[in-house]
Design a protein around this motif. Structure first.
Motif, PDB file in Angstrom:
ATOM      1  N   ARG A 283       0.835  -1.206   0.000  1.00  0.00           N
ATOM      2  CA  ARG A 283       0.000   0.000   0.000  1.00  0.00           C
ATOM      3  C   ARG A 283       0.871   1.258   0.000  1.00  0.00           C
ATOM      4  O   ARG A 283       0.570   2.225  -0.694  1.00  0.00           O
ATOM      5  N   ARG A 284       1.965   1.209   0.743  1.00  0.00           N
ATOM      6  CA  ARG A 284       2.852   2.381   0.788  1.00  0.00           C
ATOM      7  C   ARG A 284       3.591   2.569  -0.541  1.00  0.00           C
ATOM      8  O   ARG A 284       3.738   3.692  -1.029  1.00  0.00           O
ATOM      9  N   ALA A 285       4.000   1.459  -1.161  1.00  0.00           N
ATOM     10  CA  ALA A 285       4.795   1.564  -2.384  1.00  0.00           C
ATOM     11  C   ALA A 285       3.938   1.745  -3.637  1.00  0.00           C
ATOM     12  O   ALA A 285       4.327   2.463  -4.564  1.00  0.00           O
ATOM     13  N   LEU A 286       2.768   1.085  -3.670  1.00  0.00           N
ATOM     14  CA  LEU A 286       1.955   1.079  -4.887  1.00  0.00           C
ATOM     15  C   LEU A 286       0.644   1.839  -4.737  1.00  0.00           C
ATOM     16  O   LEU A 286      -0.055   2.055  -5.729  1.00  0.00           O
ATOM     17  N   GLY A 287       0.292   2.206  -3.518  1.00  0.00           N
ATOM     18  CA  GLY A 287      -0.947   2.946  -3.305  1.00  0.00           C
ATOM     19  C   GLY A 287      -2.194   2.094  -3.435  1.00  0.00           C
ATOM     20  O   GLY A 287      -3.279   2.622  -3.693  1.00  0.00           O
ATOM     21  N   THR A 288      -2.070   0.789  -3.268  1.00  0.00           N
ATOM     22  CA  THR A 288      -3.217  -0.103  -3.378  1.00  0.00           C
ATOM     23  C   THR A 288      -2.995  -1.324  -2.501  1.00  0.00           C
ATOM     24  O   THR A 288      -1.842  -1.670  -2.200  1.00  0.00           O
ATOM     25  N   ALA A 289      -4.086  -1.964  -2.094  1.00  0.00           N
ATOM     26  CA  ALA A 289      -3.995  -3.193  -1.317  1.00  0.00           C
ATOM     27  C   ALA A 289      -4.139  -4.432  -2.196  1.00  0.00           C
ATOM     28  O   ALA A 289      -4.122  -5.555  -1.704  1.00  0.00           O
ATOM     29  N   ASN A 290      -4.277  -4.232  -3.512  1.00  0.00           N
ATOM     30  CA  ASN A 290      -4.411  -5.351  -4.440  1.00  0.00           C
ATOM     31  C   ASN A 290      -3.482  -5.115  -5.625  1.00  0.00           C
ATOM     32  O   ASN A 290      -3.659  -4.168  -6.393  1.00  0.00           O
ATOM     33  N   LEU A 291      -2.488  -5.989  -5.771  1.00  0.00           N
ATOM     34  CA  LEU A 291      -1.499  -5.829  -6.834  1.00  0.00           C
ATOM     35  C   LEU A 291      -2.142  -5.801  -8.212  1.00  0.00           C
ATOM     36  O   LEU A 291      -1.641  -5.134  -9.131  1.00  0.00           O
ATOM     37  N   TRP A 292      -3.279  -6.524  -8.372  1.00  0.00           N
ATOM     38  CA  TRP A 292      -3.906  -6.598  -9.687  1.00  0.00           C
ATOM     39  C   TRP A 292      -4.588  -5.294 -10.090  1.00  0.00           C
ATOM     40  O   TRP A 292      -4.974  -5.135 -11.248  1.00  0.00           O
ATOM     41  N   ASP A 293      -4.726  -4.369  -9.140  1.00  0.00           N
ATOM     42  CA  ASP A 293      -5.255  -3.052  -9.508  1.00  0.00           C
ATOM     43  C   ASP A 293      -4.267  -2.285 -10.388  1.00  0.00           C
ATOM     44  O   ASP A 293      -4.671  -1.439 -11.192  1.00  0.00           O
ATOM     45  N   VAL A 294      -2.978  -2.573 -10.218  1.00  0.00           N
ATOM     46  CA  VAL A 294      -1.953  -1.876 -11.011  1.00  0.00           C
ATOM     47  C   VAL A 294      -1.177  -2.842 -11.900  1.00  0.00           C
ATOM     48  O   VAL A 294      -0.313  -2.427 -12.671  1.00  0.00           O
ATOM     49  N   ASN A 295      -1.474  -4.143 -11.774  1.00  0.00           N
ATOM     50  CA  ASN A 295      -0.817  -5.222 -12.513  1.00  0.00           C
ATOM     51  C   ASN A 295       0.607  -5.471 -11.997  1.00  0.00           C
ATOM     52  O   ASN A 295       1.291  -4.529 -11.550  1.00  0.00           O
ATOM     53  N   PRO A 296       1.054  -6.714 -12.036  1.00  0.00           N
ATOM     54  CA  PRO A 296       2.425  -7.027 -11.618  1.00  0.00           C
ATOM     55  C   PRO A 296       3.443  -6.304 -12.495  1.00  0.00           C
ATOM     56  O   PRO A 296       3.158  -5.927 -13.631  1.00  0.00           O
ATOM     57  N   VAL A 338       0.664 -23.479   3.350  1.00  0.00           N
ATOM     58  CA  VAL A 338       0.116 -23.397   1.995  1.00  0.00           C
ATOM     59  C   VAL A 338      -1.309 -22.853   2.033  1.00  0.00           C
ATOM     60  O   VAL A 338      -1.713 -22.080   1.152  1.00  0.00           O
ATOM     61  N   ASP A 339      -2.061 -23.228   3.052  1.00  0.00           N
ATOM     62  CA  ASP A 339      -3.405 -22.666   3.209  1.00  0.00           C
ATOM     63  C   ASP A 339      -3.336 -21.146   3.360  1.00  0.00           C
ATOM     64  O   ASP A 339      -4.161 -20.412   2.801  1.00  0.00           O
ATOM     65  N   ASP A 340      -2.329 -20.665   4.080  1.00  0.00           N
ATOM     66  CA  ASP A 340      -2.122 -19.222   4.235  1.00  0.00           C
ATOM     67  C   ASP A 340      -1.862 -18.562   2.876  1.00  0.00           C
ATOM     68  O   ASP A 340      -2.431 -17.515   2.556  1.00  0.00           O
ATOM     69  N   LEU A 341      -1.013 -19.189   2.063  1.00  0.00           N
ATOM     70  CA  LEU A 341      -0.687 -18.622   0.753  1.00  0.00           C
ATOM     71  C   LEU A 341      -1.913 -18.545  -0.155  1.00  0.00           C
ATOM     72  O   LEU A 341      -2.099 -17.572  -0.890  1.00  0.00           O
ATOM     73  N   ILE A 342      -2.753 -19.586  -0.085  1.00  0.00           N
ATOM     74  CA  ILE A 342      -3.917 -19.607  -0.972  1.00  0.00           C
ATOM     75  C   ILE A 342      -5.004 -18.651  -0.483  1.00  0.00           C
ATOM     76  O   ILE A 342      -5.634 -17.950  -1.278  1.00  0.00           O
ATOM     77  N   ARG A 343      -5.205 -18.596   0.805  1.00  0.00           N
ATOM     78  CA  ARG A 343      -6.266 -17.725   1.327  1.00  0.00           C
ATOM     79  C   ARG A 343      -5.891 -16.248   1.272  1.00  0.00           C
ATOM     80  O   ARG A 343      -6.750 -15.385   1.070  1.00  0.00           O
ATOM     81  N   LYS A 344      -4.595 -15.944   1.425  1.00  0.00           N
ATOM     82  CA  LYS A 344      -4.187 -14.550   1.552  1.00  0.00           C
ATOM     83  C   LYS A 344      -3.270 -14.057   0.433  1.00  0.00           C
ATOM     84  O   LYS A 344      -2.904 -12.886   0.408  1.00  0.00           O
ATOM     85  N   GLY A 345      -2.891 -14.945  -0.475  1.00  0.00           N
ATOM     86  CA  GLY A 345      -1.910 -14.556  -1.478  1.00  0.00           C
ATOM     87  C   GLY A 345      -2.468 -13.874  -2.714  1.00  0.00           C
ATOM     88  O   GLY A 345      -1.707 -13.280  -3.482  1.00  0.00           O
ATOM     89  N   ARG A 346      -3.772 -13.955  -2.924  1.00  0.00           N
ATOM     90  CA  ARG A 346      -4.364 -13.426  -4.156  1.00  0.00           C
ATOM     91  C   ARG A 346      -4.038 -11.956  -4.361  1.00  0.00           C
ATOM     92  O   ARG A 346      -3.569 -11.544  -5.432  1.00  0.00           O
ATOM     93  N   SER A 347      -4.269 -11.133  -3.372  1.00  0.00           N
ATOM     94  CA  SER A 347      -4.132  -9.689  -3.550  1.00  0.00           C
ATOM     95  C   SER A 347      -2.678  -9.235  -3.662  1.00  0.00           C
ATOM     96  O   SER A 347      -2.413  -8.135  -4.146  1.00  0.00           O
ATOM     97  N   VAL A 348      -1.738 -10.083  -3.243  1.00  0.00           N
ATOM     98  CA  VAL A 348      -0.331  -9.682  -3.318  1.00  0.00           C
ATOM     99  C   VAL A 348       0.390 -10.389  -4.471  1.00  0.00           C
ATOM    100  O   VAL A 348       1.616 -10.399  -4.533  1.00  0.00           O
ATOM    101  N   GLY A 349      -0.367 -10.977  -5.401  1.00  0.00           N
ATOM    102  CA  GLY A 349       0.232 -11.513  -6.612  1.00  0.00           C
ATOM    103  C   GLY A 349       0.827 -12.895  -6.482  1.00  0.00           C
ATOM    104  O   GLY A 349       1.838 -13.184  -7.120  1.00  0.00           O
ATOM    105  N   PHE A 350       0.201 -13.765  -5.681  1.00  0.00           N
ATOM    106  CA  PHE A 350       0.625 -15.153  -5.561  1.00  0.00           C
ATOM    107  C   PHE A 350      -0.391 -16.061  -6.253  1.00  0.00           C
ATOM    108  O   PHE A 350      -1.598 -15.884  -6.072  1.00  0.00           O
ATOM    109  N   VAL A 351       0.084 -17.020  -7.026  1.00  0.00           N
ATOM    110  CA  VAL A 351      -0.764 -18.088  -7.562  1.00  0.00           C
ATOM    111  C   VAL A 351      -0.102 -19.410  -7.185  1.00  0.00           C
ATOM    112  O   VAL A 351       1.046 -19.664  -7.573  1.00  0.00           O
ATOM    113  N   THR A 352      -0.798 -20.222  -6.418  1.00  0.00           N
ATOM    114  CA  THR A 352      -0.277 -21.513  -5.985  1.00  0.00           C
ATOM    115  C   THR A 352      -0.972 -22.615  -6.762  1.00  0.00           C
ATOM    116  O   THR A 352      -2.204 -22.702  -6.765  1.00  0.00           O
TER     117      THR A 352
END
Length: 470
Positions: A283-296, A338-352
């Motif tokens: 949020r501090r670096a990109l101004g958003t809480a979802n990476l897909w709002d600005v694309n990787p 791994v459950d943590d990565l799948i449940r919380k990784g979407r908005s920060v650009g993780f695909v498991t």
């Protein structure tokens, strides 16, 4: 007072006969041009396209005759204004038979028929006659889908796209987008793509040798030329990175773990830490809480984690001895991470991507399996395995059940649910050889970077050169 006479134009003008001959000449010229175009197109086409051209011609030529017996015509008893004006005194205009207008577009595998609906004949009515249309046109199958307001797309497939093996040779072209993953063609020869944006996980199941590894090769081969994607692998079939199915792509991996539960645990801990650090900095670096709002981007890449033979890392070993208890604790911790990565990784650009043969609850925790936004299954031997892989809804779609994909002709064919489409679809995945993927991985090795080192604080480990593993 006499007005001066208006002079007559010189010449007598065109006679009605001359006008008629001119019109006929223009019409004949137009027909000749169309005929030449059609002949040239036919002669230049390959054998399969020629067959589709003939089918398209037959569909257009017979449509008005074949539609009424199938109930795809309605009787309109309301006379038009023209019919009322031209009707003889005391006579009621004859009712009209209204048939949906069509246009055709042939290709190598069949014909796309675009249809304009009429009152009383729409999607449901045409779809109910799909099997009869396939028989009438001599096709393997016919599908019907909406094509905008008042329009339908009827797809007539001559040859079964699922039975024809295809191959994809990845190159070094940077993909135009990371938001979708082109996967193959469905049973109507239409391209199928899976979303990668805002998708936390992908579950892949199926019997050995039916296409799971080739599917991963396709993913890595397609996206490796982009520095906006970074890959990590946990392979339950190999001990080190220079062995197993991923040895050839090791240069393009920033992290790897073999079948040792403790090593895999270290990898999962490392990635969960990366997930948390990304969340705190994004949020501090990109101004958003979802990476897909600005694309990787190269600095904030999409992180793809492949967990192959995933049950290796999650299954609880039997036994009450000290070593069994230690392994059970590691398996439980791996599942939690791994459950943590799948449940919380979407908005920060993780695909498991979780891969296993039979994803039943004792092999893959249901919290992991059921939170995967995309579920894919190659051939399965039992209904239980099909339900575990795709969910209980697959019982309602017997034609797409992966139990029916055990025929060798269906190697590389999988069943999956496509976003925005009802039910399940069978998809022919192209074969991607390890050698082709290895060439791409070697040529793009310089793009490998640990995403942790790219964060503002940059305290992650450097990428490991797995090609030098002992």
């Amino acid at each position: 007072m006499r007005h001066p006479a208006i002079p007559k134009p010189s010449g007598s003008g065109m006679s009605p006969e001359l006008i008629a001959y001119s019109a006929l000449g223009i019409a004949a010229a137009v027909l000749a041009v169309i005929g030449v175009f059609t002949a040239v197109r036919y002669l230049r086409a390959d054998g399969e396209t020629r067959a589709s051209l003939r089918l398209a011609s037959r569909i257009r030529r017979t449509w008005r005759r074949s539609a009424p017996p199938l109930g795809l015509a309605v009787i309109d008893r309301t006379p038009t204004t023209t019919a009322q004006l031209t009707a003889k005194t005391g006579q009621r205009p004859e009712p009209r038979t209204r048939i949906p207008a069509i246009t055709t577009r042939p290709d190598r595998t069949g014909v796309s028929v675009r249809m304009k609906t009429v009152a009383g004949i729409g999607l449901d009515e045409v779809a109910a006659q799909a099997r009869h249309l396939a028989d009438l046109w001599g096709c393997a199958r016919v599908s019907v889908a909406p094509d905008g307001p008042g329009r339908l797309l009827v797809r007539a497939v001559r040859i079964d796209p699922l039975a024809a093996k295809t191959r994809y040779r990845p190159g070094l072209t940077v993909p135009a987008t990371l938001r979708v993953w082109p996967m193959g063609e469905d049973e109507y020869a239409k391209p199928v793509a899976a979303a990668l944006s805002n998708v936390p996980g992908i579950a892949v199941a199926g019997l050995p040798g039916y296409g799971k590894t080739s599917l991963v090769n396709s993913l890595i081969g397609r996206f490796a030329p982009s520095d906006v994607v970074q890959f990590a692998v946990a392979d339950g079939k190999a001990e080190t990175a220079d062995a197993g199915d991923y040895a050839d792509i090791a240069p393009r991996l920033f992290a790897f773990a073999g079948d040792d539960l403790a090593e895999a645990n270290k990898l999962f801990i490392r990635l969960v830490k990366l997930r948390r650090d990304r969340y705190n900095a994004m949020r501090r670096a990109l101004g958003t809480a979802n990476l897909w709002d600005v694309n990787p981007s190269a600095a904030w890449p999409l992180v793809v984690l492949v967990i192959d033979e995933a049950h290796t890392f999650f299954s609880q070993p039997k036994g009450s001895d000290k070593r069994s208890r230690e392994l059970a604790a590691l398996a439980a911790e791996n599942a939690r991470l791994v459950d943590d990565l799948i449940r919380k990784g979407r908005s920060v650009g993780f695909v498991t991507i979780v891969i296993t043969q039979k994803p039943t609850g004792d092999a893959i925790p249901t919290s992991i399996r059921d939170n995967c936004g995309i579920r894919i299954s190659f051939a399965q031997t039992t209904q239980e395995a099909a339900v575990a892989a795709l969910g209980d809804d697959i019982r309602l779609w017997p034609d797409a059940n992966p139990v029916g994909l055990q025929d060798p002709a269906y190697l590389g064919v999988a069943s999956m649910r496509i976003q925005g489409q009802e039910g399940f679809t069978r998809v022919r995945m192209p074969e991607v050889t390890p050698a082709d993927t290895a060439k791409v991985a070697a040529a793009t090795a310089h793009l490998t970077a640990d995403p942790a080192t790219l964060l503002p604080h940059g305290d992650g480990p450097d990428p490991v050169d797995f090609t030098k593993a002992a």
